[in-house]
Structures are given as structure tokens and as C-alpha cells.
Design a protein around this motif. Structure first.
Motif, mmCIF file in Angstrom:
data_model
loop_
_atom_site.group_PDB
_atom_site.id
_atom_site.type_symbol
_atom_site.label_atom_id
_atom_site.label_comp_id
_atom_site.label_asym_id
_atom_site.label_seq_id
_atom_site.Cartn_x
_atom_site.Cartn_y
_atom_site.Cartn_z
ATOM 1 N N THR A 1 0.849 -1.205 0.000
ATOM 2 C CA THR A 1 0.000 0.000 0.000
ATOM 3 C C THR A 1 0.879 1.248 0.000
ATOM 4 O OG1 THR A 1 -0.114 0.041 2.395
ATOM 5 C CG2 THR A 1 -1.901 -1.117 1.240
ATOM 6 N N THR B 1 0.687 5.950 0.010
ATOM 7 C CA THR B 1 -0.116 7.159 0.187
ATOM 8 C C THR B 1 -0.238 7.853 -1.165
ATOM 9 O OG1 THR B 1 0.688 7.389 2.435
ATOM 10 C CG2 THR B 1 -0.266 9.355 1.429
ATOM 11 N N SER C 1 -4.703 5.921 1.713
ATOM 12 C CA SER C 1 -3.844 4.747 1.537
ATOM 13 C C SER C 1 -4.489 3.878 0.456
ATOM 14 C CB SER C 1 -3.757 3.993 2.867
ATOM 15 O OG SER C 1 -3.016 2.812 2.670
#
Ligand SMILES: NC(=O)c1ccc[n+]([C@@H]2O[C@H](COP(=O)([O-])OP(=O)(O)OC[C@H]3O[C@@H](n4cnc5c(N)ncnc54)[C@H](OP(=O)(O)O)[C@@H]3O)[C@@H](O)[C@H]2O)c1
Length: 357
Positions: free
Chosen positions: A28, A30, A47
Motif C-alpha cells: 500500500t 499514500t 492509503s
């Protein structure tokens, strides 16, 4: 047997490096997500999954991403009024990660990619290549087409390189068909902006005399890139003070391009990224007004493809005849403010988001 083993060592080593690097890629990341159409408040830091690069694609660990007018137009759902001759906006879902230009290091290679390696510093034009997930430059990782990802030109920072793609390619696309010759007079309306300053430098590199409109705040920069005559459009109408030109470059609006017909020599041409005047007006003025097709259209026979145009832009940058001026940088978290600053329409060169220092 031993020879066969030795021959395979470099590829084994490369594969191990790639494996090691891709092992460090998180699942994952940002990113700035446009949650719906609207103002800057619709941009949220979220996210989101890191996508795997598909065949012919690479994953870039983004250091910098460019802000372009198309980003805030798409955020607003393209409410701008249609202009004759202007290409339709790219279709895209309202929930998306904005950003068509990025620069960073390669984090992973998709199947079949050759000529690029994990760890290479590259800049890329991303385009709308992934409809299966959120993908855009305003993020820590982005998937880009390998054939529109090129090594940083020598001496370029990530921030500068992030600003090369969209505007450089647009300028090259409109200038190549009009075939500027040394000594010709080239006028650029909106010469301090991303496309305008790119077109100005490309025309100078071809030996043209370059004239353009800009407000006073940009004059020092424009002198530094060799612009021969600067017209402050806040003080005078360009058609009252500019001697006839061979090529007229339009970056602001089709209304200006129509006014521009008054200063183009018969037999001259308009090169525009924002639409061309009505065909009958061009005919009357004996001016060639080639229309710009959609960016991802198949090039006409003999015309350069997008990857070829991008390589041309990189070559100019590598030779030192094309630089990117970074007007202002913003951190990723301030993408909304960066888009609003660009939306004011008075930048000198490019507005850039810094994702990693
Ligand atoms: N078709 C395509 O493929 C393509 C590709 C890229 C861009 N575009 C379009 O091209 C346009 C320009 O993009 P950009 O990235 O260059 O924008 P930009 O970097 O935001 O540049 C805006 C520039 O326009 C100048 N300007 C504003 N009003 C003016 C006026 N009345 N007269 C003269 N100059 C004026 C500003 O200078 P002052 O501060 O002096 O006002 C500023 O330097 C946008 O509409 C964009 O969407 C199209």
C-alpha cells in the motif's frame, strides 16, 4: 556447461537485484485521490494499493510529479465551455489519482520490459493506462508505460524532469508539423507558461526569432531563455505592436488564435494546443491551421508517435537546448493548493509536487 553458466550470470544478477528491489515495494502507499468532481476539497490523501506493472509497464517510486491544467479541469469534471477545433477531454472516472507526469526511480519492471533497470532514474508520461485500479502521478508509486519512460537528462533534478513530459511533448507535437526554419519569426501567446516556454526554447533551438506575450513578472526569465521580443499583454494588444510572423503558437485560447491571424504572413501557420480558428478564417488569411488530434491517436503516416516525440524532447534537454523552469513546488499533501495555484494561470514554467526529497 560452465560457459553456459557464466553467460547466465549477469541476467541472474539482474534478476536478483530486481527481486530484492521489488521485495522492498510495499503493498500500500499514500496517494492523492480525487474522490468526486469539485473544488480542491475533493482531493484526499488516502492509503491505496500499489499496482503491479503489467506487460510493457514499469513501477516508478515517485520523487516528483507535475501539475498540469488538465488535472484541475478533470477535477472539476471539465465544465469548461467547448471550443471549436479543441480536442475533447480524455474520459476518466471522477474517482482517480491525478497526475500525468512523474519522475523517480524504477521500483519494478513488468514482463517483457527491456532497456530499463530497477533503480534507474526516469521521467514518464503516464497517461490513462490502468483502468483496473487507481493510478496517477500524485502518489508514492505509479505504473507507467515503459515506452514513455526515459532516463533523466544529465543535470536534471527529479522536479525538473517531472515537468518535461506533457508540456514538452505538446510543444513538439505542434511545432514539428509547421517546420520552423532558421531566421523565421515565431510568435508565442502565453510564452511564460509550461507549453509556451517549451515552444519558445524549441523554436530558438531551430534558429528562429522568438517573440511572445507575458506579463512583466516573467520578463527576466524569458530573457534568460533567449526570447527576442516580449510583449506585455497587460499594457498593449500584441496585434498592434508585433511585425508579421511566419508561425503563430497559441497556448491561451482560440479567441487569441483568431486575433493572431492578423499578424501571420500569408503562407504562414498556426500551431495551437487550445484549438484553431474556423477554417474559412484561416483560408481567408492564407494561413495553415493544422488541428491537433487526441494525444493518444495513431500518428498519421510519417508523423512521430508519442514515444518518439518524448525521445525528441529528452534529446533537446540532454543537448542543453531545453530546460524546465520550476516556478513553485508543493508537498504531495498540498496537491489541492498546487492545483489552485496553477489554476490562477500565471506560472513561469511548471508547478511541481514533491513526493520524496
Ligand atoms: N492539447 C494538448 O495536448 C495540451 C497539452 C498541454 C497543455 N494544453 C493546454 O494548453 C494550455 C496552456 O497550458 P500550460 O501548461 O502552458 O499552462 P500554464 O503553465 O498554467 O501557463 C499559463 C500561462 O499563460 C499565460 N497567460 C494567461 N493569460 C494570458 C493572456 N491573456 N495572454 C498571454 N498570456 C497569458 C500566463 O502568463 P501571465 O502570468 O503573463 O498571465 C502563464 O504563464 C492549457 O489550456 C492546457 O490545458 C493542451
Amino acid at each position: 556447461m560452465i560457459r553456459k553458466y557464466l553467460r547466465s550470470v549477469p541476467s541472474v544478477a539482474a534478476a536478483l537485484v530486481a527481486l530484492h528491489a521489488s521485495a522492498q515495494v510495499p503493498t500500500t502507499q499514500t496517494a492523492v485521490v480525487q474522490t468526486r468532481n469539485g473544488g480542491p476539497e475533493v482531493l484526499e490523501l488516502q492509503s491505496v494499493p500499489v499496482l503491479e506493472p503489467g506487460p510493457g509497464q514499469i513501477l516508478i517510486s515517485v520523487h516528483a510529479a507535475a501539475v498540469n491544467p488538465v488535472d484541475w479541469r478533470m477535477r472539476e469534471g471539465y465544465s469548461g465551455r467547448p471550443q471549436p477545433g479543441r480536442r475533447p477531454p480524455p474520459s476518466s472516472p471522477p474517482v482517480r489519482i491525478p497526475g500525468f507526469d512523474a519522475a523517480g526511480t524504477i521500483a519494478a519492471l513488468g514482463p517483457g520490459v527491456t532497456g530499463l533497470s530497477v533503480g534507474d532514474a526516469v521521467f514518464a508520461m503516464i497517461g490513462l493506462i490502468r483502468v483496473d485500479g487507481l493510478n496517477g502521478g500524485y502518489s508514492e508509486y505509479v505504473v507507467a508505460p515503459a515506452n514513455r519512460s526515459l532516463p533523466l537528462p544529465d543535470g536534471f533534478t527529479f522536479a525538473e524532469a517531472a515537468g518535461l513530459g506533457t508540456v514538452g511533448l505538446a510543444a513538439a507535437r505542434i511545432l514539428i508539423p509547421v517546420d520552423i526554419q532558421p531566421g523565421q519569426r515565431v510568435f508565442v501567446n502565453g510564452i511564460a507558461g509550461g507549453v509556451g516556454s517549451s515552444a519558445a526554447q524549441m523554436a530558438k533551438a531551430l534558429g528562429a526569432v522568438v517573440i511572445g506575450t507575458a506579463s512583466a513578472r516573467h520578463h527576466e526569465y524569458l530573457e534568460s531563455i533567449g526570447v527576442d521580443q516580449i510583449v506585455d499583454y497587460t499594457q498593449v494588444n500584441f496585434e498592434d505592436v508585433v511585425e508579421p510572423v511566419d508561425v503563430y503558437v497559441e497556448t491561451v485560447s482560440v479567441e487569441f488564435a483568431t486575433r493572431g491571424l492578423k499578424i501571420i504572413k500569408p503562407g504562414g501557420a498556426i500551431a495551437s494546443v487550445v484549438g484553431v480558428p474556423a477554417p474559412e478564417l484561416c483560408q481567408q488569411a492564407e494561413v495553415d491551421c493544422p488541428e491537433l488530434g487526441p494525444p493518444d491517436a495513431q500518428p498519421e503516416a510519417g508523423a512521430m508517435s508519442e514515444p518518439e516525440l518524448l525521445a525528441h524532447v529528452r534529446q533537446l534537454a540532454q543537448e542543453g537546448s531545453y530546460r524546465v523552469n520550476v516556478d513553485r513546488t508543493f508537498p504531495l499533501a498540498e496537491a489541492g493548493a498546487a492545483q489552485e495555484y496553477n489554476r490562477e494561470g500565471h506560472t513561469t514554467g511548471k508547478v511541481i509536487l514533491i513526493v520524496r526529497e
